[in-house]
Each structure stands twice: as C-alpha cells, then as structure tokens.
Design a protein around this motif. Structure first.
Motif, short mmCIF file in Angstrom:
data_model
loop_
_atom_site.label_atom_id
_atom_site.label_comp_id
_atom_site.label_asym_id
_atom_site.label_seq_id
_atom_site.Cartn_x
_atom_site.Cartn_y
_atom_site.Cartn_z
N LEU A 185 0.84 -1.09 0.08
CA LEU A 185 -0.02 0.15 -0.12
C LEU A 185 1.07 0.90 0.18
O LEU A 185 1.00 2.24 -1.10
N HIS A 186 2.43 0.97 0.52
CA HIS A 186 3.20 2.43 0.63
C HIS A 186 3.47 2.45 -0.97
O HIS A 186 3.71 3.69 -1.13
N ALA A 187 3.56 1.48 -1.60
CA ALA A 187 4.09 1.36 -2.48
C ALA A 187 3.19 1.59 -3.94
O ALA A 187 3.62 3.02 -5.05
N PRO A 247 11.86 8.02 9.74
CA PRO A 247 11.51 8.38 8.81
C PRO A 247 10.64 8.17 7.04
O PRO A 247 11.89 6.60 7.16
N CYS A 248 10.66 7.94 6.19
CA CYS A 248 10.23 7.50 5.40
C CYS A 248 11.03 7.51 4.21
O CYS A 248 11.75 8.69 4.28
N PRO A 249 11.33 6.13 3.81
CA PRO A 249 12.77 5.96 2.57
C PRO A 249 12.26 6.41 1.50
O PRO A 249 13.63 7.78 0.71
N VAL A 250 11.25 7.31 1.20
CA VAL A 250 11.00 7.53 -0.18
C VAL A 250 10.81 9.54 -0.23
O VAL A 250 11.37 10.27 -0.87
N CYS A 251 10.23 10.58 1.28
CA CYS A 251 9.35 11.23 1.35
C CYS A 251 10.57 11.86 2.45
O CYS A 251 10.76 12.95 2.57
N GLY A 252 10.78 11.37 3.21
CA GLY A 252 11.22 11.76 4.74
C GLY A 252 10.36 12.51 5.72
O GLY A 252 10.73 12.75 6.82
N TYR A 267 2.40 3.05 7.99
CA TYR A 267 1.81 3.96 6.90
C TYR A 267 2.95 5.40 6.94
O TYR A 267 2.64 5.98 7.35
N CYS A 268 2.91 6.45 5.50
CA CYS A 268 3.39 7.34 5.48
C CYS A 268 2.30 8.37 4.84
O CYS A 268 2.06 8.29 4.55
N PRO A 269 2.43 9.24 5.83
CA PRO A 269 0.51 10.39 5.49
C PRO A 269 1.31 11.18 4.65
O PRO A 269 0.21 10.77 3.10
N THR A 270 2.62 11.77 4.36
CA THR A 270 2.75 12.38 2.97
C THR A 270 2.86 10.86 2.01
O THR A 270 1.71 12.00 0.85
N CYS A 271 2.88 10.03 1.40
CA CYS A 271 2.79 9.12 0.34
C CYS A 271 1.06 9.05 0.48
O CYS A 271 0.96 8.15 -0.69
N GLN A 272 0.59 8.50 1.64
CA GLN A 272 -0.83 7.46 1.07
C GLN A 272 -2.03 8.41 1.96
O GLN A 272 -3.06 7.52 1.43
ZN LIG Z 1 6.50 8.79 2.90
#
Ligand SMILES: [Zn+2]
Length: 288
Positions: A185-187, A247-252, A267-272
């Motif tokens: 779901l993160h991807a 930190p999320c490895p995609v957006c931090g 989950y990552c709020p910015t990404c998801q």
């Molecule tokens: Zn993220």
C-alpha cells in the motif's frame, strides 16, 4: 510472521535439502500443534521426500503421496540441522521446538515457535486441499492467472471494505499478511482504509503493479537464502512496516501507526493519506 516471499524461499531452500531424502523419524514436542490424526504422523516415517512447495503461507512437504503441511503462524520458523542430536527431544512448555524431522543421512529440521501464544499448526494429509485453510485460499498473487482483471473483480466484490483488510484476507488473496500489505500500500501510495471498490482505472493499475512488484522483488531477494538468513533480509527492506517514528525512505515524513486490539498497521501520511495522519483509536481513547 513469515508471509508469501519467506515461505516461498523456505520451500525452495528445503526442496534442495530434502529432495530424494527419506524421513526416518518425526518427533513431536508440541502435541497441540498437530491438527490431524489420520493418517497418523508415523505414516511419514520411511517415506521419500518428492517436493517442497507453498500454498499461500502454508509450507507443504510432499513425501511419497503424503503431505506434511505447516502453517508457521506468527512466531514459527524452520531451522535446518546438518546433524540432529542423537537423543529425541523432550516435550517441554519452555522449549520452542514443536517438531523435529530426522532424515536418513542424520540431518534434519526443527520447526520452532517462539513466545507463549502457540498458534503454529501442522497437518498430515493425503492431499493439500484436506487442510481447511488451504481449501479456502484465494488466488496466489504471483501466479500467472492473477491478472489485473482478477484483482479488479476482487476489489469490486469486496465493496466498501478497507483495502488493507481485503489484501491480507487469505480467502480473498493468498499469502499477503500484515507486513506486505503495509508495504505494497505504501508502494501504491494508497491509504490502508481506502474502500476496495473506489479505485479508478489508473489506481487499479498502480495497485496491481505494487502487488506484483513488492512481492516479486521480495521473492527474488530471498531466493537462494538459507532459512537462517531470511528474517534479516525481510526486515532490512521494509519501508513502513514496523518502522513507526522513523523517516519514510521515499519522502522523509515520519512513519505513523494505527493500533488495533491485537495488531497495528504502519503508513506514511505524505505518501499515502495526503499528509493527514489517520485517527488512531487507541491514541484518541487515551486522550479523552
Ligand atoms: Zn513517504
């Protein structure tokens, strides 16, 4: 908990080690794990191992037409031994050993389960479909038959149910658990709570690519690794699952979690979720 990629790699590893060997002895140390009585466990002794395969998260040792099926549950694992101890294991509530399989060259494997909550399950059956959990399994997400149309039909059928629950329900899709549902779901950059039937065409393609991509890459990385190396391999590649506060490895952005009675999701709020943290019932209850 071992999920599809780890069980697939375990099956591959064990296939190489067990193929053509005879099972000389099966010692059960945790009797509550054995869920069947006919055929008896002793029927495995003297059989030749033909193959080791996977059905969802179930491991299947095929020995001369009998199947020893293992569901490793949350804390189960397999440990290979080049040489098993000469003395049979003593059943003990303190020992993690559930069953020991001894082969004709003196090697063997221990199936263990850590912790006090025992949920490891073991079946001796004539055909894998005699295991209720296997008979109920949904399609395998890495099989050729799992097309984007199949995923689309599943999501429509599940209606307003949340994506996270749909993806990890074994009767709907086989092999995905709590960790890989968080990861894919993160991807796919989707909220775990997004209703299953709310995806537009582009989102359907994105989710399908994430399912195949995340699981396929995990299988590729795990292939050729021994059982003892698999857990570390899995952990080192998780972007959000079990990474609360990091930190999320995609957006931090900071990885967050939502807790439930007996599990949690990350989950990552910015990404998801468009930057908005999801409500965590436990947190809001504590704050009342
Ligand atoms: Zn993220």
């Amino acid at each position: 908990m071992p999920e599809l990629p780890e069980v697939e790699a375990l099956a591959l590893d064990l296939r190489g080690r067990l193929d053509g060997r005879a099972i000389t002895k099966v010692h059960v140390a945790a009797f509550s794990a054995l869920k069947t009585y006919d055929p008896p466990l002793g029927a495995l002794e003297g059989t030749l191992v033909d193959d080791v395969t996977r059905h969802g998260k179930f491991l299947d040792i095929d020995a001369s037409g009998l199947h020893l099926v293992l569901h490793l549950a949350r804390a189960g694992w397999v440990r290979w031994r080049d040489e098993v101890p000469a003395l049979p294991p003593k059943p003990s509530a303190k020992s993690p050993l559930a069953v020991r399989i001894v082969l004709d060259d003196g090697s063997g494997l221990d199936v263990t389960e850590a912790g006090t909550k025992k949920s490891l399950a073991m079946y001796v059956v004539r055909t894998p479909a005699d295991v209720p959990g296997i008979a109920r399994l949904g399609p395998d997400p890495l099989a050729d038959e799992f097309t984007i149309e199949v995923l689309s039909e599943i999501l429509q059928r599940e209606g307003r149910k949340q994506l996270k629950g749909v993806l990890r329900h074994q009767g709907t899709i086989a092999g995905i658990g709590n960790a890989y549902s968080d990861e894919l779901l993160h991807a796919a950059r989707m909220s775990p709570f997004k209703p299953a039937n709310s995806l537009d065409d582009e989102e359907l393609h994105t989710l399908y690519a994430a399912v195949r991509g995340v699981l396929g890459e995990a299988v590729d990385r795990s292939r050729g690794l021994a059982a003892s190396e698999l857990k570390g391999e899995k952990k080192s590649h998780l972007a959000v699952h079990g990474q609360t506060g990091k930190p999320c490895p995609v957006c931090g952005d900071t990885v967050r979690e939502v807790s439930f009675a007996d599990s949690s999701l990350q989950y990552c709020p910015t990404c998801q979720t468009g930057g908005k943290p999801l409500a965590d019932r436990r947190m809001s209850r504590l704050l009342k």
